[in-house]
Design a protein around this motif. Structure first.
Motif, PDB file in Angstrom:
ATOM      1  N   THR A 217       1.499   5.536  -1.828  1.00 54.63           N
ATOM      2  CA  THR A 217       1.350   6.418  -2.986  1.00 54.63           C
ATOM      3  C   THR A 217       2.106   5.915  -4.209  1.00 54.63           C
ATOM      4  OG1 THR A 217       3.140   7.680  -2.035  1.00 54.63           O
ATOM      5  CG2 THR A 217       0.938   8.520  -1.657  1.00 54.63           C
TER       6      THR A 217
ATOM      7  N   GLY B 221      -3.558  11.226   4.815  1.00 53.43           N
ATOM      8  CA  GLY B 221      -2.973   9.891   4.604  1.00 53.43           C
ATOM      9  C   GLY B 221      -2.401   9.351   5.911  1.00 53.43           C
TER      10      GLY B 221
ATOM     11  N   TRP C  16       0.841  -1.197   0.000  1.00 51.72           N
ATOM     12  CA  TRP C  16       0.000   0.000   0.000  1.00 51.72           C
ATOM     13  C   TRP C  16       0.871   1.239   0.000  1.00 51.72           C
ATOM     14  CZ3 TRP C  16      -4.710   0.094  -1.542  1.00 51.72           C
ATOM     15  CH2 TRP C  16      -5.528   1.202  -1.301  1.00 51.72           C
TER      16      TRP C  16
ATOM     17  N   GLN D 149      -7.340   4.967  -3.333  1.00 49.23           N
ATOM     18  CA  GLN D 149      -7.778   5.047  -1.931  1.00 49.23           C
ATOM     19  C   GLN D 149      -9.291   5.094  -1.807  1.00 49.23           C
ATOM     20  OE1 GLN D 149      -5.484   8.445  -0.831  1.00 49.23           O
ATOM     21  NE2 GLN D 149      -3.817   7.228   0.054  1.00 49.23           N
ATOM     22  N   THR D 150      -9.950   5.670  -2.805  1.00 46.83           N
ATOM     23  CA  THR D 150     -11.408   5.787  -2.706  1.00 46.83           C
ATOM     24  C   THR D 150     -12.109   4.614  -3.375  1.00 46.83           C
ATOM     25  OG1 THR D 150     -11.315   7.237  -4.625  1.00 46.83           O
ATOM     26  CG2 THR D 150     -11.473   8.290  -2.463  1.00 46.83           C
TER      27      THR D 150
ATOM     28  N   ASN E  62      -6.046  -1.200   6.463  1.00 43.96           N
ATOM     29  CA  ASN E  62      -6.684   0.074   6.089  1.00 43.96           C
ATOM     30  C   ASN E  62      -7.995   0.359   6.821  1.00 43.96           C
ATOM     31  OD1 ASN E  62      -4.705   0.903   4.426  1.00 43.96           O
ATOM     32  ND2 ASN E  62      -5.666   0.210   2.531  1.00 43.96           N
TER      33      ASN E  62
ATOM     34  N   SER F  85      -2.183  -3.169   3.452  1.00 46.58           N
ATOM     35  CA  SER F  85      -3.547  -2.816   3.015  1.00 46.58           C
ATOM     36  C   SER F  85      -4.610  -3.504   3.869  1.00 46.58           C
ATOM     37  CB  SER F  85      -3.749  -3.191   1.552  1.00 46.58           C
ATOM     38  OG  SER F  85      -3.717  -4.598   1.406  1.00 46.58           O
TER      39      SER F  85
END
Ligand code: ARG
Length: 592
Positions: free
Chosen positions: A168, A323, A166, A231-232, A275, A272
């Motif tokens: 950017t 973030g 996970w 992310q969305t 999250n 991830s």
């Protein structure tokens, strides 16, 4: 199952009893200070340290203790030597009896000392879309050895592979792949070593994407939008990410299989995975008053963690853009390990450069109440692997060294060395032996070094029949296996211990080393330092070599009871060596 006390513990108990009989109470509580000795089986140094405190003569004090100890039936001799050492020699019968108990137990008398423990061991932790490099070797091998040792000692072991899946960087990579459909990373064939292929292509593409990101502001913006899409939960973006993750995990699994480590796909609990709980982590930290605001970011400060000019160093939990940081995820791992697995000891086998991170995470988790006092959290830190020249390990071109390439080097070298030693091996046998020997060599080199120390990855030294190497240990195992095979063929069976035999010095030494096995494993469980086991196995192999040089086993003139006894010694040495190697994840071979 029979649990066997190490002889050293019995000696300690006997000296303690002698102290209690003749010394005032406050003095008799002192540590008897038992160690192995060159001059006798064991040495007790307590008289020296006590005499200083009691202002008495150490030799006299030692003499008093000696007079007590000579009554102990299984102690053969006690002598006072030098300034006041007690040299203690056990009877041969006591040694042989102890071995008989160990030999008759399939656990070799090793206690289930960790039965009350649930150890959650976080190890390996490679990063998606990157190839595993030399840096991941240490955590992978140390973590695996700890999982095996703690498991053998009765702990419930939960393996956790905290894969870096996970961040950017995936926005960048996915955006780049979309803009460059010609980058056909999927179609790459896996190479002969089973490791290159899609992931090495991704690794290279990621680097290109990174330079474009740094050089081209428009691409940078598109990549950042892609991060948000990921992310969305944008469907297409998530699908692209999943494909990259799956491909990487397949590649990790191939390396694990090649290395013969226990990790499977089920152990993957990547970044991830956590999250969904990160917001909750932040909220709870705030409610408990652990969290502070710092320039828009959410951080935790610690009294004792300070940087230059004594400025407190914050742990970043949530960035100002919303973030979450690496720390937030690791806080979630702690909560998860306790809630889901009832972990009683959480072990993170991670590079020493992350020690401040874990220090902060553990402290914050204690303050938040996730880590209770009765749960231990340990950063089992590991040092760095350097190149053969002792300098940071780089390829000739200055890049990071692929783990797969190192394993290929070791395999090639093992093939040469073994073909030379045993030219009669068939090509398939040679391939099998070379594989096991090369993996054993790499693992042993790793696991015989204290995990906190740096070491040099030197294939030629590792894959040698001489010196402290995995190959030497595997070879010793094959030699014993061959003695036992010949004994079977000659109809001598596997031997038996004869408790009335007098032992030769090399036999006694081997017996005393064999008896230490369980204590060594217990020590590894306490210190989380597998090198104690690796070093012990080398001591054992050397003791066997010395024994075999001076004590013939199958020669015609060896009396039957002596032969039986020596065969039983060979057999117990073989099973101890095999068990010990297995606990390091190293194959014990029948022939090489
Ligand atoms: N992926 C990380 C790295 O390559 C290691 C993860 C270690 N485990 C953890 N729970 N932080 O540095």
């Amino acid at each position: 199952m029979e649990q066997v006390r190490p002889l050293a513990s019995d000696v300690e108990a006997a000296v303690r009893a002698a102290m209690e009989a003749v010394l005032p109470p406050e003095a008799s509580a002192a540590d008897p200070l038992i160690r192995r000795s060159e001059h006798a089986d064991y040495q007790a140094n307590v008289a020296l340290s006590l005499a200083k405190r009691m202002k008495s003569n150490p030799r006299e004090l030692a003499g008093t203790l000696r007079d007590q100890l000579t009554d102990v039936e299984w102690i053969e001799a006690v002598e006072v030597s030098g300034p006041g050492f007690l040299n203690i020699t056990l009877s041969d019968t006591a040694l042989l009896d102890r071995l008989t108990t160990r030999a008759n137990d399939d656990r070799l008398g090793v206690p289930r000392s960790q039965a009350a423990e649930t150890a959650v061991i976080d190890y390996s932790g490679p990063n998606v879309a990157k190839e595993m490099h030399v840096g991941h070797l240490r955590s992978t091998l140390i973590g695996d050895a700890l999982a095996r040792v703690l498991g053998f000692l009765g702990a419930r072991v939960v393996r956790q592979n905290h894969v870096g899946d996970w961040g950017t960087q995936f926005g960048m990579l996915i955006q780049y792949l979309r803009e460059h459909p010609e980058a056909a990373w999927r179609d790459r064939d896996v190479d002969s070593s089973g490791t290159a292929g899609a992931v090495s292509a991704l690794d290279a593409l990621y680097r290109t994407a990174r330079s474009e990101f740094d050089a081209d502001a428009a691409f940078k913006e598109r990549a950042q939008r892609r991060v948000v899409a990921l992310q969305t939960g944008d469907e297409e973006t998530v699908a692209a990410w999943q494909e990259i993750v799956a491909e990487s995990e397949k590649a990790f699994q191939r390396i694990y299989e090649r290395l013969g480590v226990l990790l499977t796909q089920d152990d993957v609990m990547g970044e991830s995975f956590y999250n969904p709980w990160l917001q909750e982590i932040v909220d709870e930290l705030r409610e408990k008053g652990v969290l502070e605001d710092s320039e828009g970011a959410k951080v935790v400060f610690f009294d004792d963690i300070r940087g230059p000019e004594d400025k407190p160093v914050p742990m970043l939990v949530q960035k100002s853009d919303g973030g979450f940081g690496y720390a937030a995820t690791d806080l979630a791992t702690i909560r998860h390990s306790i809630r889901t697995f009832d972990g009683t000891r959480l072990v993170y086998v991670v590079d020493a450069r992350q020690s401040q991170h874990f220090d902060m995470v553990f402290q914050a988790a204690r303050r938040a109440g996730w880590l209770a006092d009765d749960v231990q959290a340990v950063h089992a830190a590991n040092g760095t692997i350097n190149g053969p020249d002792g300098r940071p390990f780089k390829t000739r071109a200055g890049g990071t060294v692929r783990l797969a390439d190192l394993l290929d080097d070791a395999l090639e070298r093992a093939r040469e060395v073994i073909a030379e030693k045993d030219p009669d091996l068939s090509p398939e046998e040679l391939e099998n032996v070379a594989h096991s020997a090369s993996i054993g060599a790499v693992k042993y080199a790793e696991l015989s070094t204290s995990r906190t120390r740096d070491y040099s990855f030197d294939v030629t030294r590792m894959v040698s029949f001489n010196g402290q190497t995995g190959v030497y240990l595997q070879y010793t195992h094959t030699r014993i296996a061959s003695i036992l095979r010949r004994a079977q063929e000659a109809g001598h069976g596997r031997g038996t211990f004869h408790r009335d035999l007098a032992l030769l010095p090399a036999e006694r030494e081997l017996v005393l080393v064999l008896d230490e096995f369980s204590a060594v494993l217990v020590a590894v469980a306490q210190t989380l330092e597998p090198h104690q086991l690796a070093n012990y196995l080398y001591t054992l192999a050397k003791a066997f070599t010395t024994f075999y040089e001076s004590c013939p086993v199958l020669k015609a003139d060896v009396p039957t009871d002596v032969r039986d006894n020596r065969l039983a010694l060979c057999d117990l040495t073989r099973s101890t060596l095999a068990r010990g190697l297995a606990l390091l994840g190293i194959a014990a071979l029948e022939r090489m």
